[in-house]
Motif scaffolding. Structure first.
Motif, mmCIF file in Angstrom:
data_model
loop_
_atom_site.group_PDB
_atom_site.id
_atom_site.type_symbol
_atom_site.label_atom_id
_atom_site.label_comp_id
_atom_site.label_asym_id
_atom_site.label_seq_id
_atom_site.Cartn_x
_atom_site.Cartn_y
_atom_site.Cartn_z
ATOM 1 N N ARG A 179 0.824 -1.217 0.000
ATOM 2 C CA ARG A 179 0.000 0.000 0.000
ATOM 3 C C ARG A 179 0.850 1.256 0.000
ATOM 4 N N GLU A 180 2.169 1.089 0.203
ATOM 5 C CA GLU A 180 3.034 2.258 0.254
ATOM 6 C C GLU A 180 3.053 2.968 -1.096
ATOM 7 N N GLY A 181 3.074 2.194 -2.195
ATOM 8 C CA GLY A 181 3.074 2.816 -3.520
ATOM 9 C C GLY A 181 1.842 3.669 -3.740
ATOM 10 N N PRO A 182 0.620 3.078 -3.614
ATOM 11 C CA PRO A 182 -0.593 3.867 -3.780
ATOM 12 C C PRO A 182 -0.711 4.996 -2.769
ATOM 13 N N ALA A 183 -0.264 4.777 -1.527
ATOM 14 C CA ALA A 183 -0.342 5.840 -0.525
ATOM 15 C C ALA A 183 0.549 7.009 -0.908
ATOM 16 N N ALA A 184 1.744 6.663 -1.417
ATOM 17 C CA ALA A 184 2.644 7.725 -1.854
ATOM 18 C C ALA A 184 2.053 8.480 -3.036
ATOM 19 N N GLY A 190 -4.945 1.941 -12.713
ATOM 20 C CA GLY A 190 -5.368 3.166 -12.049
ATOM 21 C C GLY A 190 -6.002 2.958 -10.685
ATOM 22 N N ARG A 191 -6.289 1.708 -10.340
ATOM 23 C CA ARG A 191 -6.939 1.464 -9.049
ATOM 24 C C ARG A 191 -5.957 1.010 -7.977
ATOM 25 N N GLY A 192 -4.714 0.844 -8.360
ATOM 26 C CA GLY A 192 -3.726 0.428 -7.371
ATOM 27 C C GLY A 192 -3.973 -0.997 -6.899
ATOM 28 N N THR A 193 -3.526 -1.282 -5.685
ATOM 29 C CA THR A 193 -3.678 -2.626 -5.126
ATOM 30 C C THR A 193 -4.892 -2.729 -4.212
ATOM 31 N N GLY A 212 -8.141 -2.770 -5.197
ATOM 32 C CA GLY A 212 -9.292 -3.454 -5.787
ATOM 33 C C GLY A 212 -9.319 -4.927 -5.433
ATOM 34 N N TRP A 213 -10.361 -5.594 -5.952
ATOM 35 C CA TRP A 213 -10.488 -7.018 -5.618
ATOM 36 C C TRP A 213 -9.371 -7.832 -6.250
ATOM 37 N N VAL A 214 -8.901 -7.414 -7.426
ATOM 38 C CA VAL A 214 -7.769 -8.117 -8.042
ATOM 39 C C VAL A 214 -6.521 -7.962 -7.171
ATOM 40 N N GLY A 215 -6.289 -6.746 -6.736
ATOM 41 C CA GLY A 215 -5.117 -6.518 -5.886
ATOM 42 C C GLY A 215 -5.171 -7.315 -4.599
ATOM 43 N N TRP A 216 -6.347 -7.354 -3.994
ATOM 44 C CA TRP A 216 -6.487 -8.105 -2.743
ATOM 45 C C TRP A 216 -6.317 -9.606 -2.976
ATOM 46 N N THR A 217 -6.897 -10.090 -4.094
ATOM 47 C CA THR A 217 -6.791 -11.534 -4.378
ATOM 48 C C THR A 217 -5.333 -11.946 -4.590
ATOM 49 N N VAL A 218 -4.641 -11.185 -5.436
ATOM 50 C CA VAL A 218 -3.232 -11.518 -5.697
ATOM 51 C C VAL A 218 -2.409 -11.327 -4.427
ATOM 52 N N PHE A 219 -2.747 -10.289 -3.653
ATOM 53 C CA PHE A 219 -1.997 -10.055 -2.418
ATOM 54 C C PHE A 219 -2.164 -11.225 -1.442
ATOM 55 N N ILE A 220 -3.396 -11.700 -1.304
ATOM 56 C CA ILE A 220 -3.624 -12.825 -0.384
ATOM 57 C C ILE A 220 -2.845 -14.052 -0.850
#
Lengths: 62, 219
Positions: A51-56, B175-178, B180-188
């Protein structure tokens, strides 16, 4: 990681003639800490860093 | 000037062993690819134990071999997939910093201070994690001071999963960063893979290899 967090078991095979054993309770605590480190602490740090990237980026807007 | 360089090098060598550091950077292309695959897909990997090589140390008074000592050392990462290395964590850290700044540039939000803030946060996280580990090792009476570089290496593998999360979420949901649901899924997924990798490196061990043996030779 086992050679770091559970060194006695690893070292027991490292040194012939000096078989060190750890008390079962101590070993259980080390194993519990290993799971806490791997699942809880790593989750927190990975979440912060991902989240640091998006937060920045958000800070850059202001 | 040479004396100043020598002084700096000697001061650095007091805290970090250069030969030990070289061991962690002794990698090959195939090792790097296999290790990244292992960090991301550790589910069916085995065995997890590190391999060792036995080395004879021909020492003896007056040139005679009275007692031959066989000592063993862990194989370098090039020869052992389970050996921790520093190359992947360092490269992943640099890639994470540059990738974060690159994504900011794609959105038109780049400013030079980003480099400093992201680098500071990443290094602070690593240092804080090492401090927590050292404190826990002290509380748990784990006396193993020589494995600091192992801790740094293992704590750095998380950047591989973070990079995959950032790249995947940026490609699939730009543009939605991490968040979104894709970001959360891949992160998990990457988090679970990293945790399984750490636990697998720690729990699965064998007691088959005897590292130091003494053989007496009557001469």
């Amino acid at each position: 990681m086992k050679y770091v967090l559970l060194p006695d078991s690893a070292d027991s095979s490292m040194r012939a003639g000096s078989m060190q054993t750890v008390a079962r309770g101590q070993r259980n605590r080390r194993t519990q800490f290993l799971f806490v480190y791997s699942y809880v602490i790593q989750f927190v740090f990975m979440w912060v860093l991902s989240r640091e990237g998006p937060a920045a980026l958000g800070a850059g807007d202001s | 000037m040479d004396e100043a360089n020598y002084f700096q090098f000697s001061q650095f060598n007091r805290y970090v062993s250069i030969p030990a550091l070289k061991h962690y950077f002794n990698v090959s292309n195939s090792y790097v690819l296999s290790k990244i695959g292992l960090v991301l897909f550790p589910w069916r990997h085995k065995p997890w134990s590190r391999q060792q090589a036995r080395m004879a140390t021909p020492a003896g008074p007056n040139g005679q071999i009275v007692q031959q000592q066989y000592s063993s050392m862990f194989l370098p990462p090039r020869d052992d997939l389970n050996s921790p290395d520093m190359y992947i964590p360092v490269m992943a850290l640099v890639t994470y910093i540059l990738l974060s700044v690159l994504l900011a540039g794609f959105r038109g939000d780049f400013h030079p201070e980003l480099l400093g803030s992201i680098t500071t946060t990443a290094i602070a996280v690593i240092l804080f994690e090492i401090m927590c580990l050292k404190m826990a090792m002290y509380i748990l009476s784990i006396n193993n001071d020589s494995q600091l570089l192992d801790l740094v290496a293992y704590s750095g593998y998380k950047f591989v999963g973070i990079i995959v999360t950032m790249v995947t979420s940026e490609i699939l949901t730009p543009g939605r960063g991490t968040g979104g649901w894709v970001g959360w899924t891949v992160f998990i997924y990457t988090f679970l893979a990293n945790a399984f990798f750490l636990v697998g490196s720690a729990i699965h061990y064998e007691r088959k290899v005897s590292c130091t043996d003494f053989y007496s030779f009557a001469h």
